[in-house]
Scaffold this active site. Structure first.
Site, short mmCIF file in Angstrom:
data_model
loop_
_atom_site.label_atom_id
_atom_site.label_comp_id
_atom_site.label_asym_id
_atom_site.label_seq_id
_atom_site.Cartn_x
_atom_site.Cartn_y
_atom_site.Cartn_z
CB ILE A 9 -0.99 -0.02 1.19
CG1 ILE A 9 -2.18 0.91 0.93
CG2 ILE A 9 -0.30 0.29 2.51
CD1 ILE A 9 -3.34 0.72 1.89
CG ASN A 22 -0.87 0.86 18.07
OD1 ASN A 22 -0.82 1.89 18.75
ND2 ASN A 22 0.19 0.39 17.43
N GLY A 30 3.37 -4.74 10.97
CA GLY A 30 2.44 -4.89 9.85
C GLY A 30 2.43 -3.67 8.93
CG ASP A 32 1.01 1.42 12.51
OD1 ASP A 32 1.23 2.52 11.98
OD2 ASP A 32 0.76 1.28 13.72
N GLY A 117 -4.61 -8.90 10.14
CA GLY A 117 -3.25 -9.37 10.36
C GLY A 117 -3.06 -9.71 11.84
CE1 TYR A 119 -4.03 -5.00 17.28
CE2 TYR A 119 -5.70 -3.57 16.35
CZ TYR A 119 -4.60 -3.75 17.16
OH TYR A 119 -4.09 -2.68 17.86
#
Ligand code: AR6
Length: 162
Positions: A9, A22, A30, A32, A117, A119
């Site tokens: 992305i 988060n 991940g 983030d 992922g 989570y």
């Protein structure tokens, strides 16, 4: 218009990419971690000013070194079996992100598969919510579901083409 692609992305030249963050908004693993690495340290500086984000909510920043102009940070629910309001919280992530997109003149937006992922949200259930929530929104631009794996892409394609 909605479509699914398999990509990183951080490489997409859209108006906004969505981050599966988060509640601290200070970075993580991940997608983030990938977004913060690609955007550069200015991103976390701006995020520090935001005071975190509740699960199901979203906040917008600039994209800094990313090709995308904006990053819309949202916090998906941790999957706890499906009885802890996970579906409504996940839908709220997509809804709030699209509201911020409209408010900021965003005409193209890419979403990762939020919560699926680290989570642990089951991909099929999450993709159904993602597509249904986008379809019900006021957003009139281009929505790209950016899948990291070929298997995830298959799930989205099957739902989009039925
Ligand atoms: N481009 C697109 N998708 C990606 C990329 C990428 N570069 N990297 C991973 N994915 P996850 P979550 C996919 O775990 O489940 C972080 O530590 C990944 O394959 O990134 O919402 C945050 O700080 C999966 O399909 O997010 C939070 O603590 C999807 O992105 C926590 O993880 C989401 O996986 C959030 O967990």
């Amino acid at each position: 218009m909605m479509r699914a692609v398999q990509s990183n992305i951080t490489t997409l030249a859209v108006d906004a990419i969505v981050n599966a963050a988060n509640s601290s908004l200070l970075g993580g693993g991940g997608v983030d971690g990938a977004i913060h690495r690609a955007a550069g340290p200015e991103l976390v500086h701006e995020c520090r000013l935001l005071g975190g984000c509740h699960t199901g909510d979203a906040k917008i920043t600039k994209g800094y070194r990313l090709p995308a102009r904006y990053v819309i940070h949202t916090v998906g629910p941790v999957w706890r079996g499906g009885t802890e309001r996970e579906p409504e919280l996940l839908a709220s992530c997509y809804r709030r992100a699209l509201e911020l997109a409209v408010a900021n003149g965003v005409r193209s937006i890419a979403f990762p598969s939020i919560s699926t992922g680290i989570y642990g949200y089951p991909i099929q259930l999450a993709a159904e919510i993602a597509i249904a929530t986008v379809a019900a929104s006021q957003f009139e631009g281009e929505v790209i579901f950016c899948c990291f794996s070929a298997a995830d892409l298959q799930v989205y394609e099957q739902l989009l083409h039925r």
